[in-house]
Scaffold this motif. Sequence first.
Motif, PDB file in Angstrom:
ATOM      1  N   ASN A 159      11.685   2.391   5.970  1.00 46.40           N
ATOM      2  CA  ASN A 159      11.590   3.386   6.458  1.00 46.40           C
ATOM      3  C   ASN A 159       9.901   3.562   6.793  1.00 46.40           C
ATOM      4  OD1 ASN A 159      10.950   6.136   6.332  1.00 46.40           O
ATOM      5  ND2 ASN A 159      11.950   6.850   4.778  1.00 46.40           N
ATOM      6  N   VAL A 160       9.851   3.556   8.109  1.00 51.04           N
ATOM      7  CA  VAL A 160       8.455   3.720   8.689  1.00 51.04           C
ATOM      8  C   VAL A 160       7.681   4.845   8.448  1.00 51.04           C
ATOM      9  CG1 VAL A 160       7.117   3.563  10.751  1.00 51.04           C
ATOM     10  CG2 VAL A 160       8.721   2.149  10.511  1.00 51.04           C
ATOM     11  N   ARG A 161       8.412   6.078   8.528  1.00 51.74           N
ATOM     12  CA  ARG A 161       7.725   7.321   7.864  1.00 51.74           C
ATOM     13  C   ARG A 161       7.658   7.510   6.579  1.00 51.74           C
ATOM     14  NH1 ARG A 161       4.758  10.485   8.302  1.00 51.74           N
ATOM     15  NH2 ARG A 161       4.901  12.936   8.239  1.00 51.74           N
ATOM     16  N   GLY A 162       8.256   6.878   5.713  1.00 51.65           N
ATOM     17  CA  GLY A 162       7.997   6.771   4.294  1.00 51.65           C
ATOM     18  C   GLY A 162       6.738   5.893   3.971  1.00 51.65           C
TER      19      GLY A 162
ATOM     20  N   ASP B  63       3.863   7.652   5.061  1.00 50.07           N
ATOM     21  CA  ASP B  63       3.207   8.613   4.162  1.00 50.07           C
ATOM     22  C   ASP B  63       2.274   8.109   3.038  1.00 50.07           C
ATOM     23  OD1 ASP B  63       4.254  10.799   5.074  1.00 50.07           O
ATOM     24  OD2 ASP B  63       5.973  11.090   3.898  1.00 50.07           O
ATOM     25  N   GLU B  64       2.963   6.917   2.413  1.00 49.98           N
ATOM     26  CA  GLU B  64       2.367   6.267   1.446  1.00 49.98           C
ATOM     27  C   GLU B  64       0.856   5.572   1.659  1.00 49.98           C
ATOM     28  OE1 GLU B  64       3.228   7.188  -1.373  1.00 49.98           O
ATOM     29  OE2 GLU B  64       5.137   7.990  -0.821  1.00 49.98           O
ATOM     30  N   PHE B  65       0.937   4.909   2.899  1.00 47.38           N
ATOM     31  CA  PHE B  65      -0.536   4.426   3.509  1.00 47.38           C
ATOM     32  C   PHE B  65      -1.589   5.619   3.397  1.00 47.38           C
ATOM     33  CE2 PHE B  65       1.408   0.449   4.857  1.00 47.38           C
ATOM     34  CZ  PHE B  65       0.617  -0.360   4.520  1.00 47.38           C
ATOM     35  N   ALA B  66      -1.029   6.705   3.884  1.00 47.55           N
ATOM     36  CA  ALA B  66      -1.846   7.776   4.038  1.00 47.55           C
ATOM     37  C   ALA B  66      -2.092   8.487   2.561  1.00 47.55           C
ATOM     38  CB  ALA B  66      -1.124   8.973   4.720  1.00 47.55           C
ATOM     39  N   ASP B  67      -1.326   8.600   1.591  1.00 47.75           N
ATOM     40  CA  ASP B  67      -1.626   8.769   0.229  1.00 47.75           C
ATOM     41  C   ASP B  67      -2.695   7.944  -0.167  1.00 47.75           C
ATOM     42  OD1 ASP B  67      -0.162  10.985   0.518  1.00 47.75           O
ATOM     43  OD2 ASP B  67       1.602  10.309  -0.621  1.00 47.75           O
TER      44      ASP B  67
ATOM     45  N   TRP C 206      -4.595   8.596 -10.044  1.00 45.03           N
ATOM     46  CA  TRP C 206      -3.809   9.145  -8.914  1.00 45.03           C
ATOM     47  C   TRP C 206      -3.790   7.960  -7.997  1.00 45.03           C
ATOM     48  CZ3 TRP C 206      -0.471  12.756  -8.167  1.00 45.03           C
ATOM     49  CH2 TRP C 206      -0.193  13.957  -8.838  1.00 45.03           C
ATOM     50  N   LEU C 207      -4.810   7.383  -7.460  1.00 45.90           N
ATOM     51  CA  LEU C 207      -4.900   6.235  -6.545  1.00 45.90           C
ATOM     52  C   LEU C 207      -3.921   5.225  -7.069  1.00 45.90           C
ATOM     53  CD1 LEU C 207      -5.851   4.818  -4.177  1.00 45.90           C
ATOM     54  CD2 LEU C 207      -7.757   3.921  -5.828  1.00 45.90           C
ATOM     55  N   LEU C 208      -3.732   4.856  -8.081  1.00 45.73           N
ATOM     56  CA  LEU C 208      -3.138   3.773  -9.033  1.00 45.73           C
ATOM     57  C   LEU C 208      -1.311   4.371  -8.768  1.00 45.73           C
ATOM     58  CD1 LEU C 208      -4.323   2.231 -12.177  1.00 45.73           C
ATOM     59  CD2 LEU C 208      -4.533   1.450  -9.756  1.00 45.73           C
ATOM     60  N   ASP C 209      -1.170   5.546  -8.927  1.00 47.66           N
ATOM     61  CA  ASP C 209       0.191   5.924  -8.822  1.00 47.66           C
ATOM     62  C   ASP C 209       0.666   5.998  -7.187  1.00 47.66           C
ATOM     63  OD1 ASP C 209       0.264   6.619 -11.550  1.00 47.66           O
ATOM     64  OD2 ASP C 209       0.078   8.799 -11.145  1.00 47.66           O
ATOM     65  N   GLU C 210      -0.347   6.282  -6.525  1.00 49.43           N
ATOM     66  CA  GLU C 210      -0.046   6.166  -5.254  1.00 49.43           C
ATOM     67  C   GLU C 210       0.103   4.659  -4.481  1.00 49.43           C
ATOM     68  OE1 GLU C 210       0.951   8.599  -3.545  1.00 49.43           O
ATOM     69  OE2 GLU C 210       0.576  10.351  -4.830  1.00 49.43           O
ATOM     70  N   ALA C 211      -0.582   3.830  -5.024  1.00 48.67           N
ATOM     71  CA  ALA C 211      -0.443   2.334  -4.572  1.00 48.67           C
ATOM     72  C   ALA C 211       1.018   2.129  -5.260  1.00 48.67           C
ATOM     73  CB  ALA C 211      -1.533   1.603  -5.466  1.00 48.67           C
ATOM     74  N   GLU C 212       1.343   2.422  -6.299  1.00 42.72           N
ATOM     75  CA  GLU C 212       2.702   1.962  -6.820  1.00 42.72           C
ATOM     76  C   GLU C 212       3.690   2.625  -5.772  1.00 42.72           C
ATOM     77  OE1 GLU C 212       3.598  -0.178  -9.051  1.00 42.72           O
ATOM     78  OE2 GLU C 212       5.733   0.436  -8.873  1.00 42.72           O
ATOM     79  N   GLU C 213       3.478   3.805  -5.518  1.00 47.71           N
ATOM     80  CA  GLU C 213       4.582   4.341  -4.447  1.00 47.71           C
ATOM     81  C   GLU C 213       4.505   3.735  -3.360  1.00 47.71           C
ATOM     82  OE1 GLU C 213       4.380   8.613  -4.173  1.00 47.71           O
ATOM     83  OE2 GLU C 213       4.129   8.866  -6.283  1.00 47.71           O
ATOM     84  N   LEU C 214       3.392   3.119  -2.818  1.00 48.16           N
ATOM     85  CA  LEU C 214       3.455   2.291  -1.706  1.00 48.16           C
ATOM     86  C   LEU C 214       4.207   0.964  -1.859  1.00 48.16           C
ATOM     87  CD1 LEU C 214       2.433   1.603   1.189  1.00 48.16           C
ATOM     88  CD2 LEU C 214       0.399   0.650   0.159  1.00 48.16           C
ATOM     89  N   ARG C 215       3.947   0.559  -3.035  1.00 45.39           N
ATOM     90  CA  ARG C 215       4.857  -0.794  -3.329  1.00 45.39           C
ATOM     91  C   ARG C 215       6.287  -0.388  -3.403  1.00 45.39           C
ATOM     92  NH1 ARG C 215       6.308  -4.172  -8.343  1.00 45.39           N
ATOM     93  NH2 ARG C 215       6.121  -2.422  -9.636  1.00 45.39           N
ATOM     94  N   GLU C 216       6.586   0.575  -3.797  1.00 46.85           N
ATOM     95  CA  GLU C 216       8.248   0.996  -3.558  1.00 46.85           C
ATOM     96  C   GLU C 216       8.544   1.272  -2.021  1.00 46.85           C
ATOM     97  OE1 GLU C 216      10.472   0.935  -6.132  1.00 46.85           O
ATOM     98  OE2 GLU C 216       8.749   0.235  -7.228  1.00 46.85           O
ATOM     99  N   ALA C 217       7.624   1.872  -1.511  1.00 47.08           N
ATOM    100  CA  ALA C 217       7.973   2.118  -0.072  1.00 47.08           C
ATOM    101  C   ALA C 217       8.126   0.782   0.646  1.00 47.08           C
ATOM    102  CB  ALA C 217       6.977   2.970   0.605  1.00 47.08           C
ATOM    103  N   LEU C 218       7.274  -0.238   0.320  1.00 45.54           N
ATOM    104  CA  LEU C 218       7.446  -1.576   1.214  1.00 45.54           C
ATOM    105  C   LEU C 218       8.723  -2.370   0.997  1.00 45.54           C
ATOM    106  CD1 LEU C 218       3.875  -2.914   0.213  1.00 45.54           C
ATOM    107  CD2 LEU C 218       4.694  -2.329   2.395  1.00 45.54           C
ATOM    108  N   LYS C 219       9.589  -1.714  -0.099  1.00 43.28           N
ATOM    109  CA  LYS C 219      10.907  -2.368  -0.501  1.00 43.28           C
ATOM    110  C   LYS C 219      11.821  -1.856   0.880  1.00 43.28           C
ATOM    111  CE  LYS C 219       9.758  -2.903  -5.020  1.00 43.28           C
ATOM    112  NZ  LYS C 219      10.311  -2.319  -6.503  1.00 43.28           N
ATOM    113  N   GLU C 220      11.623  -0.645   1.300  1.00 43.85           N
ATOM    114  CA  GLU C 220      12.657   0.035   2.133  1.00 43.85           C
ATOM    115  C   GLU C 220      11.977  -0.004   3.705  1.00 43.85           C
ATOM    116  OE1 GLU C 220      13.845   3.700   0.616  1.00 43.85           O
ATOM    117  OE2 GLU C 220      13.547   3.029  -1.411  1.00 43.85           O
TER     118      GLU C 220
END
Length: 98
Positions: A45-48, A51-55, A29-43
């Motif tokens: 969107n501060v709110r996004g 969310d991902e840093f929090a996760d 789950w931690l790895l999945d969330e790190a991957e979501e953070l990687r995706e969010a870094l491309k955008e």
Amino acid sequence: MHIREFQSMMRRIYFHRDSERGKDATYNWLLDEAEELREALKEQNVRGLEDEFADVLAWLASLANVVNIDLEKAALTKYNNICPKCQKARCECPFEQR
Ligand SMILES: [Zn+2]
């Protein structure tokens, strides 16, 4: 709030589930969330991003709870106002390409 308090909060909310899931699945789950953070870094969107840093932080704390590691103690033992590699207050290690 200190790191230890955050970890305790995560323990109160989730430990009954985290301990049942176990360390391997919690790590995944931690790895999945790190991957979501990687995706969010491309955008842009501060709110996004928030969310991902929090996760990532939440799942890191959950994993630490499962394996009974005190995150605050671990972090401050290794990173105690100096870089653990070069021992400088302002890191002077050579850049490594990743
Ligand atoms: Zn350094």
